[in-house]
Design a protein around this motif. Structure first.
Motif, PDB file in Angstrom:
ATOM      1  N   ARG A   2       0.851  -1.189   0.000  1.00 38.57           N
ATOM      2  CA  ARG A   2       0.000   0.000   0.000  1.00 38.57           C
ATOM      3  C   ARG A   2       0.880   1.230   0.000  1.00 38.57           C
ATOM      4  NH1 ARG A   2      -2.531  -2.522   5.331  1.00 38.57           N
ATOM      5  NH2 ARG A   2      -3.647  -4.245   4.326  1.00 38.57           N
ATOM      6  N   LEU A 114      -5.266   9.047  12.076  1.00 37.48           N
ATOM      7  CA  LEU A 114      -5.329   7.585  11.980  1.00 37.48           C
ATOM      8  C   LEU A 114      -3.920   6.996  12.029  1.00 37.48           C
ATOM      9  CD1 LEU A 114      -7.041   5.053  11.566  1.00 37.48           C
ATOM     10  CD2 LEU A 114      -6.854   5.420   9.103  1.00 37.48           C
ATOM     11  N   ASP A 142     -11.446   3.686  18.611  1.00 33.94           N
ATOM     12  CA  ASP A 142     -11.321   2.250  18.319  1.00 33.94           C
ATOM     13  C   ASP A 142     -10.759   2.011  16.924  1.00 33.94           C
ATOM     14  OD1 ASP A 142     -12.315   1.508  20.833  1.00 33.94           O
ATOM     15  OD2 ASP A 142     -14.382   1.653  20.148  1.00 33.94           O
ATOM     16  N   GLY A 143      -9.734   2.753  16.575  1.00 34.93           N
ATOM     17  CA  GLY A 143      -9.048   2.528  15.314  1.00 34.93           C
ATOM     18  C   GLY A 143      -9.731   3.076  14.079  1.00 34.93           C
ATOM     19  N   ARG A 144     -10.817   3.819  14.263  1.00 29.74           N
ATOM     20  CA  ARG A 144     -11.513   4.385  13.107  1.00 29.74           C
ATOM     21  C   ARG A 144     -11.571   5.898  13.210  1.00 29.74           C
ATOM     22  NH1 ARG A 144     -17.014   1.790  11.653  1.00 29.74           N
ATOM     23  NH2 ARG A 144     -17.652   3.228  13.299  1.00 29.74           N
ATOM     24  N   HIS A 146     -13.142   9.252  13.393  1.00 27.64           N
ATOM     25  CA  HIS A 146     -14.486   9.732  13.692  1.00 27.64           C
ATOM     26  C   HIS A 146     -14.793  10.882  12.742  1.00 27.64           C
ATOM     27  CE1 HIS A 146     -18.064  11.128  15.547  1.00 27.64           C
ATOM     28  NE2 HIS A 146     -17.521  12.269  15.868  1.00 27.64           N
ATOM     29  N   LEU A 294      -3.162   3.776   5.206  1.00 28.92           N
ATOM     30  CA  LEU A 294      -4.254   3.022   5.847  1.00 28.92           C
ATOM     31  C   LEU A 294      -5.600   3.405   5.248  1.00 28.92           C
ATOM     32  CD1 LEU A 294      -3.181   3.242   9.600  1.00 28.92           C
ATOM     33  CD2 LEU A 294      -2.796   1.354   8.011  1.00 28.92           C
ATOM     34  N   ALA A 297      -6.100   1.697   2.032  1.00 33.58           N
ATOM     35  CA  ALA A 297      -6.345   0.257   2.142  1.00 33.58           C
ATOM     36  C   ALA A 297      -7.692  -0.062   2.757  1.00 33.58           C
ATOM     37  CB  ALA A 297      -5.243  -0.376   2.983  1.00 33.58           C
ATOM     38  N   ALA A 298      -8.331   0.965   3.341  1.00 32.68           N
ATOM     39  CA  ALA A 298      -9.551   0.689   4.108  1.00 32.68           C
ATOM     40  C   ALA A 298     -10.679   0.261   3.185  1.00 32.68           C
ATOM     41  CB  ALA A 298      -9.968   1.925   4.899  1.00 32.68           C
TER      42      ALA A 298
END
Lengths: 308, 308
Positions: A2, A114, A142-144, A146, A294, A297-298
């Motif tokens: 990536r 992120l 939680d890794g996302r 907002h 990231l 790749a999401a």
């Protein structure tokens, strides 16, 4: 493989990230000005990164871009990227057409948030507070990222904390950005120089009364942003990044001291231990480009629906 | 069948909710004072609600409680519920032992936020801004209470927006709560009366200069809270609830006017249309008790992990 690109006003920071999440290549290139030049510099950066690291273009599964401005994440369109001479650019589609690789685009502060969260291994909630020309934050839960409802999540720079404060570029008075934004501080300082905030700090160290006031504003503004992020979104940690982090401990220690001073009169604020909940990104951190990788790749996130 | 209880300082509001999500029964009972009396009044409220609505106790699958104070959601323990004479109470365990029904406990503002969001059919993000003796908000994102990392999510009442403002009960100066909290307004007003904020509004209408200033504070404080919630968490809508909503349009229209006035100088703030994004809970809304019922029924949420 990536690829992530942090596209700034002067340079592109590009990283190649392996399937296991390691940064295996990095380069910096100048950013173009205007629609065509921005697309071209992005395409060239991806090609150069691949060439320098012996990565076949066919092995690049996705490219993510973090870019200043208003980003429509779904379409990959960028609006109002004034530092890049871009008013409205169909960036993902145009870059994808050139390289045949899926592109995703995200606001640069959100992408950096992120990246900083994942590099730090943060599992709960954190905010990335970007202190540069302007002031904005990205919140990661939680890794996302907002995202919020209308694109203003983390816009703490335009919360007014002083009804008698200086007028902000946004038209309000006493915004956090008037206290700790590099652009606002330079304007309030009013003297010429390539690095006005550094000049302010040095003049303050030398005893200049105006500079001492502005240095206090910088630190109190940063502290106010941290407080807002904790008392609204309740992030566990605030990671400070952006151009002003070049000031090093003169920024971080100052904000920490302001948080401590502000808490002295308030048991409630002391109980929050805000001074222990800030960190500063190290100089040269690849967090922003890594976060862009990231983003690229999401997969589209599944909607979460409440089952009462 | 699910039961929800909003336990306030003077009364318990209890609802029974059918499997399809409809409120099929409701009653109000006085709240006890102190650990034993609080547990007893909760147990009696559940029994009375069941009896009045011909619901067999065995058909109640869960009871949820919204209660002021610090709540450990996992254990169902309540701390510092000063309005109830409770310092530390193992509420879920004790109530469950009496009735043999699973209990879950949540902070009252967070439970009310969830209830307001679901009753309204909100699918995105919203905040419930509680204007009562104190000021706090609950944030609901995609149908889930945003809990934050350490229990301060939505504590917008203690964000300072004026360094020269009145001293807050928390020890800071110029907190939003000093502007629009019923307790702080009553203290600033300093005259006796059962409904001091109503008295302030009426005195302001009659031309009293002190009251006019405090009424402006009320409206500007509410507006400041709305701005903070939108510029940090970027909620789509802010629903205003709490004791001060008894003021009706004199609260809602005043906050709306303050938002409009504050936006007059700022194209950025105007672009947010905050005046169109506030709503007020109707008087007597069952949102808080309904939200408690949802809390009671909630299965433990799966952790969301980022798959980079």
């Amino acid at each position: 493989m990536r690829v992530g690109l942090d596209v700034g006003g002067t340079k592109i920071d590009a990283v190649a990230v392996s399937p296991s999440g390691e940064i295996i290549g990095r380069l910096r290139r100048p950013t173009g000005w205007g629609d065509d030049a921005v697309v071209e510099s992005i395409v060239l950066a991806v090609r150069a990164l691949a060439a320098e690291n012996a990565i076949a273009m066919a092995d690049i599964g996705s490219v993510g871009i973090g870019i200043p401005g208003l980003v429509d994440v779904e379409s990959g369109r960028v609006l109002h990227a004034v530092n890049l001479g871009v008013e409205s650019l169909d960036l993902a589609a145009r870059a994808q057409a050139e390289l045949g690789i899926p592109f995703r685009v995200e606001n640069d502060v959100k992408a950096a948030a992120l990246g900083a969260a994942v590099l730090r291994g943060a599992t709960g909630s954190m905010a990335y507070l970007n202190l540069g020309t302007g002031v904005a934050a990205g919140i990661v839960i939680d890794g996302r990222i907002h995202r919020g409802s209308r694109g203003t999540a983390g816009e703490v720079g335009h919360i007014s904390v002083d009804p008698r404060g200086r007028v902000c570029g946004c038209g309000q008075r006493g915004c956090i950005e008037t206290l700790c934004g590099g652009g606002a501080l330079a304007k309030a300082w009013g003297r010429s120089g390539a690095l006005p905030v550094k000049d302010i700090i040095e003049a303050a160290d030398a005893g200049d009364a105006d500079a001492i006031r502005l240095r206090a504003d910088l630190h109190h503004g940063g502290a106010a942003a941290v407080r807002v992020l904790v008392l609204s979104a309740d992030v566990d940690t605030v990671i400070i990044g952006g151009g002003l982090t070049a000031l090093g401990p003169r920024l971080e220690d100052g904000i920490r001291s302001a948080l401590q001073a502000d808490a002295e009169t308030s048991p409630f604020m002391r109980s929050l231990h805000l001074d222990e909940r800030i960190e500063m990104l190290p100089a040269g951190s690849p967090a922003a480009a890594f976060g862009a990788a990231l983003v690229g790749a999401a997969v589209p996130e599944k909607e979460i629906v409440f089952h009462g």
